[in-house]
Design a protein around this motif. Sequence first.
Motif: not given
Lengths: 355, 271
Positions: A252, A309-310, A319, A325, A327-328, B49, B52-57, B79, B91, B215
């Motif tokens: 954030g 991430i990007q 990306r 991918n 998330p953590y 998350l 699983g689309l975080e990297n596409r935003i 996807k 965010q 996850n």
Amino acid sequence: MDKGYIENGFIVDVSNANRTSEIIYELSRILDLPDAQCKKVCLKLGSVDLSATELTSIKALVESMNSEIEFINTSSNKTAQSAEELNIKVAVLENNVPTPEFDADQEKVNQELEKALDKIFGNENSEIKTFGQKKDIKELKEASLAAEDTINDSEEIKDETVNPESQMETVVVEEVKTDKNDVIEEAVQSTLFEETSEKSIYEKFNSELENANKIDGEDIKDIDYNLDDLRKSLRETEKLPTLYIQRTLRSGQSIKSEGNIVIIGDVNPGSEVIAKGDITVWGILGGIAHAGSDGNSYARIRALKMNAIQLRIGDTFARRPDSINIPYIQKTDTFVPEEASVRKKQIIIHKMHES
Amino acid sequence: MSGRVIVITSGKGGVGKTTTNANIGTALAKMGKKVVMIDTDLGLRNLDLLLGLENRIVYTIVDVVEERCKLKQALVKDKKNPNLCLLAAAQTRDKTAVTEEQLKEICEKLQKDFDFILVDCPAGIEQGFQNAVAGASEAIVVTTPEMSAVRDADRIIGLLEAKEEIKSYKLLLNRYRPNMVNANDMMSVDDVVEILSAELIGIIPEDTGIITSTNKGEPIVNDEKSLAGQAYNNVARRIIGEDVPFLNLEEPKGMVAKMKKFFSNLIGKEK
């Protein structure tokens, strides 16, 4: 040695390369550009010793791009001998200008110069020589005009191709992790923002040339000074102020800067770093990083661990592949510093000790 | 086409709003419906998350509101399923970046192109909740069989009833554990329904698979063996008007049943 002159061609200076593989890499990179095809090439090979076989493969490479070697320039006797066997002319350039000598400090500048030359090779039709040579004002003006033409060209193309509706569809560029030598094979072609990134560079290039033209034509020293400047301006992030942050960026949080950003700490997922210059993270880069946010595609992103991430550099976008991918953030003990830069309008990540 | 706008809300945090949203959305899309999910949890977004689309935003809802991009550009396609889209939250901003009117306008625009618009509501009853509810005409209230969650759900239902735009609301009971209910350690379905006096749309059993799926960024409805996945699928079918009986969540009793379960686990064919 004979004196050579080339028409409808250009000089490829690979005299700084030490190995055959480097020469081939540089050559294939330059010759791949659409405007470099069907031209005559003068190859400056420097002091590298090449056998006849190696020279044949270089010749074949040039010919596979529909160009041909007009003559080569070398200081190695072995190479000259091999060239003789293959009936390749060995010559020096007609205007007989001493090649500029770059000492170790200038190597970086030199690399940037090579990049800049790539850009020009890709767009100009007339004869081109390296910047280090003492050109007269007339030639400079011609180069300037040619650069202007390319700007106009790129604007036209831009109008045709940039369609806001289709933009989201094409924002799919796989991140490419690769060794330097494999760049060409492995790189995935980006279709988005192709034209836009080049424009600003040309504008800078052009304005620098205009400045050079204003100086009295007989004072060659001054002009050379300006050409040095031009070389540096292509990598102008070095001149920008740098924001120094010594903490971890958390989800954030967002940092923007008019200059470069150096972060001592991690950049966690969900945070973003936006800089007009370079971004350097002394830690794990896990969020979004945008270097050269005003369109400077020469900006770079470096991190001890690249897990972003990007990545965005100038107008180019990459990306993280879905296969990794996670998330953590992945904590780790082994750090391999990596650097992301734009090459051929795609973001390439390479390990820093290889660069 | 005029799509249904459904807000998924709960009042209390951590009861599974976002998980519910991701799973119902995916299940509806698998049935061939065109679905768009809107994450209104600005500053604490998670829906991307889970999918699983975080990297596409690239663009978020704030970019749409502040007119830096078109609405269509901000929609991130899933996807696997092209019927499914996500409009992500920003965010780095807070809840004040979007107003109720703006969200309403976005929902109205999306109604033309989509069958379902699922709005993921942030926890709490402040501005974020007000924004999320603004464009919706239906609501799903997610709760767990705990006193605190039920109390908050009651408060939310009260607020929803006061809103004219909300035509109907349904209750979804999440993280249900039949053996605890049998041991009288947990409120039963009937208890919850009695307290809230609301129509039930589904019961989702507690499932450790949810954690793994979160996850991995892969909704659990894609796993057909999972009981929670089946339950979410049933909820989606009830939303489109099918009459689906509630799953039998009771653990089999008695020696024979236990042996049966043991062997079926051994072979890997869970009932």
